[in-house]
Design a protein around this motif. Structure first.
Motif, PDB file in Angstrom:
ATOM      1  N   ALA A  92      -3.879  13.889   4.635  1.00  0.00           N
ATOM      2  CA  ALA A  92      -4.560  12.645   4.966  1.00  0.00           C
ATOM      3  C   ALA A  92      -5.681  12.930   5.947  1.00  0.00           C
ATOM      4  CB  ALA A  92      -3.568  11.664   5.605  1.00  0.00           C
ATOM      5  N   ASP A  93      -6.545  11.944   6.144  1.00  0.00           N
ATOM      6  CA  ASP A  93      -7.529  12.058   7.217  1.00  0.00           C
ATOM      7  C   ASP A  93      -6.813  12.059   8.558  1.00  0.00           C
ATOM      8  OD1 ASP A  93      -9.529  12.105   5.362  1.00  0.00           O
ATOM      9  OD2 ASP A  93     -10.386  10.155   5.883  1.00  0.00           O
ATOM     10  N   GLY A  94      -7.425  12.749   9.534  1.00  0.00           N
ATOM     11  CA  GLY A  94      -6.788  12.895  10.825  1.00  0.00           C
ATOM     12  C   GLY A  94      -7.592  12.293  11.955  1.00  0.00           C
ATOM     13  N   GLY A  95      -7.611  12.987  13.086  1.00  0.00           N
ATOM     14  CA  GLY A  95      -8.282  12.461  14.261  1.00  0.00           C
ATOM     15  C   GLY A  95      -7.601  11.193  14.739  1.00  0.00           C
ATOM     16  N   GLY A  96      -8.406  10.220  15.174  1.00  0.00           N
ATOM     17  CA  GLY A  96      -7.856   8.954  15.643  1.00  0.00           C
ATOM     18  C   GLY A  96      -7.230   8.126  14.552  1.00  0.00           C
ATOM     19  N   GLY A  97      -7.524   8.450  13.280  1.00  0.00           N
ATOM     20  CA  GLY A  97      -6.948   7.714  12.167  1.00  0.00           C
ATOM     21  C   GLY A  97      -5.777   8.407  11.508  1.00  0.00           C
ATOM     22  N   HIS A  98      -5.239   9.420  12.147  1.00  0.00           N
ATOM     23  CA  HIS A  98      -4.107  10.149  11.563  1.00  0.00           C
ATOM     24  C   HIS A  98      -2.939   9.186  11.320  1.00  0.00           C
ATOM     25  CE1 HIS A  98      -1.018  13.170  10.934  1.00  0.00           C
ATOM     26  NE2 HIS A  98      -1.940  14.114  10.973  1.00  0.00           N
ATOM     27  N   ALA A 132       0.825  -1.215   0.000  1.00  0.00           N
ATOM     28  CA  ALA A 132       0.000   0.000   0.000  1.00  0.00           C
ATOM     29  C   ALA A 132       0.844   1.243   0.000  1.00  0.00           C
ATOM     30  CB  ALA A 132      -0.949   0.014   1.206  1.00  0.00           C
ATOM     31  N   ALA A 133       1.969   1.267  -0.717  1.00  0.00           N
ATOM     32  CA  ALA A 133       2.809   2.460  -0.788  1.00  0.00           C
ATOM     33  C   ALA A 133       3.361   2.588  -2.190  1.00  0.00           C
ATOM     34  CB  ALA A 133       3.954   2.369   0.220  1.00  0.00           C
ATOM     35  N   GLY A 148      -1.141   6.243   3.589  1.00  0.00           N
ATOM     36  CA  GLY A 148      -0.773   6.478   4.974  1.00  0.00           C
ATOM     37  C   GLY A 148       0.690   6.233   5.287  1.00  0.00           C
ATOM     38  N   TRP A 149       0.953   5.997   6.569  1.00  0.00           N
ATOM     39  CA  TRP A 149       2.324   5.862   7.066  1.00  0.00           C
ATOM     40  C   TRP A 149       3.059   4.744   6.304  1.00  0.00           C
ATOM     41  CZ3 TRP A 149       4.636   9.078  10.523  1.00  0.00           C
ATOM     42  CH2 TRP A 149       5.913   8.702  10.983  1.00  0.00           C
ATOM     43  N   PRO A 150       4.269   5.019   5.816  1.00  0.00           N
ATOM     44  CA  PRO A 150       4.977   4.017   5.024  1.00  0.00           C
ATOM     45  C   PRO A 150       5.423   2.813   5.850  1.00  0.00           C
ATOM     46  CG  PRO A 150       6.423   5.864   5.497  1.00  0.00           C
ATOM     47  CD  PRO A 150       5.047   6.268   5.957  1.00  0.00           C
ATOM     48  N   LYS A 151       5.326   1.639   5.262  1.00  0.00           N
ATOM     49  CA  LYS A 151       5.829   0.450   5.944  1.00  0.00           C
ATOM     50  C   LYS A 151       7.349   0.444   5.985  1.00  0.00           C
ATOM     51  CE  LYS A 151       1.822  -2.512   5.270  1.00  0.00           C
ATOM     52  NZ  LYS A 151       1.310  -3.840   4.866  1.00  0.00           N
ATOM     53  N   GLY A 163      -2.848  10.181   2.486  1.00  0.00           N
ATOM     54  CA  GLY A 163      -3.732   9.260   3.173  1.00  0.00           C
ATOM     55  C   GLY A 163      -4.554   8.391   2.249  1.00  0.00           C
ATOM     56  N   ARG A 164      -5.303   7.496   2.844  1.00  0.00           N
ATOM     57  CA  ARG A 164      -6.150   6.558   2.115  1.00  0.00           C
ATOM     58  C   ARG A 164      -7.343   7.276   1.479  1.00  0.00           C
ATOM     59  NH1 ARG A 164      -4.662   3.910   6.950  1.00  0.00           N
ATOM     60  NH2 ARG A 164      -3.406   2.039   6.571  1.00  0.00           N
TER      61      ARG A 164
END
Length: 308
Positions: free
Chosen positions: A101-107, A20-21, A83-86, A46-47
């Protein structure tokens, strides 16, 4: 890189889809080498999110990255998606990291705050666009106060769609940017550091009462924001620059609460002030007339959109 190759920035050197990157080839090697004198800028996109044309994190990041790569400035922008790179080696030697990217708890950064602090402590700039300025209260929020100077705090900040009119503050980020008006989901009443320590407002306007017409809620309204805007008539900062202590001197950051609508990247001042901010946090001198970029065509705006 030719204007016809925006999608190439995603395709070159992409790893297996299961990771996913997607990024330019050999990102870590490029970052460590730096033989060409270019500063590396890493976009964390982000996704897929929201309706078509909204929160187009991948397409927006690709567009901004290519503009930077074609600007003639000594930078090399790469993009990681979903999102965050593996493989965190993409951050090696980065001069700036941009979250769109989307934030909040899914940042993307919420589970990686120690690494984010490490990146910032190295002197790299940190930038957050739109929903990426929101993170949860507590340790994540306090980290953002330290790293970017402010953040969207639920039950304090609000996220209405409104027409904001801006007279950009005098700052390197504002070079070449005219006064402008544009409709977006401009978040405001952000939670900033005490006494705005290290924070410089860049875009400010007084929202109208219609922006607080919704009932109180975590993102829609609260007594504090109503008192600030409706009673005290306090102008609200929707873009800011921040300077903090970092390795070798001052680290830099910015927050930009616009960027909800993908179409707004066709607006030269809206796009231009973000490009300027990215160059600034990477410690690259912003040209007198701003970072040069061409207005994207409608065809270019349709490139790299997420399937929704």
């Amino acid at each position: 890189m030719a204007k016809t190759s925006r999608s190439l920035l995603i395709a070159l050197g992409c790893v297996a889809a299961t990771t996913a990157a997607f990024m330019t080839s050999s990102p870590a090697q490029t970052a460590k080498a730096g033989a060409d004198g270019k500063k590396k800028i890493v976009f964390v996109a982000g996704r897929p999110s929201h309706a078509p044309g909204e929160h187009e994190h991948r397409a927006g990041s690709m567009l901004l990255a290519e503009d930077l790569n074609e600007s003639g400035l000594p930078v090399e922008a790469v993009v990681v998606t979903d999102g965050w790179p593996k493989d965190e080696s993409v951050f090696d030697g980065a001069a700036a990291v941009i979250f769109y990217a989307d934030g909040g708890g899914g940042h993307p950064a919420i589970q990686h705050l120690p690494k984010l602090r490490e990146i910032a402590d190295s002197g790299a700039g940190i930038g957050c666009i739109h929903y990426a300025v929101e993170i949860t209260k507590g340790e994540p929020g306090n980290a953002f106060l330290d790293l970017i100077g402010g953040y969207f705090e639920s039950d304090w900040s609000v996220n209405p769609h409104w027409d904001a009119s801006f007279k950009p503050a005098k700052h390197e980020i504002s070079r070449g940017i005219d006064d402008f008006k544009i409709r977006d989901e401009w978040y405001y009443h952000m939670r900033f550091r005490g006494k705005m320590e290290g924070v410089t407002p860049i875009l400010t306007d007084l929202p109208g009462p219609e922006t607080l017409s919704r009932p109180d809620g975590p993102h829609s309204g609260n007594p504090a924001v109503r008192a600030a805007v409706l009673e005290r008539k306090e102008p609200q900062h929707v873009m800011w620059a921040f300077e903090r202590e970092a390795a070798g001197g001052k680290g830099r950051a910015f927050g930009f609460t616009g960027g909800h609508f993908h179409k707004n990247w066709q607006h030269d001042d809206h796009r231009g002030i973000v490009l300027n901010a990215i160059a600034w946090i990477a410690q690259v001198e912003v040209p007198e007339n701003g970072v040069p970029s061409k207005t994207p065509t409608d065809e270019e705006m349709r490139e790299n959109l997420d399937e929704k």
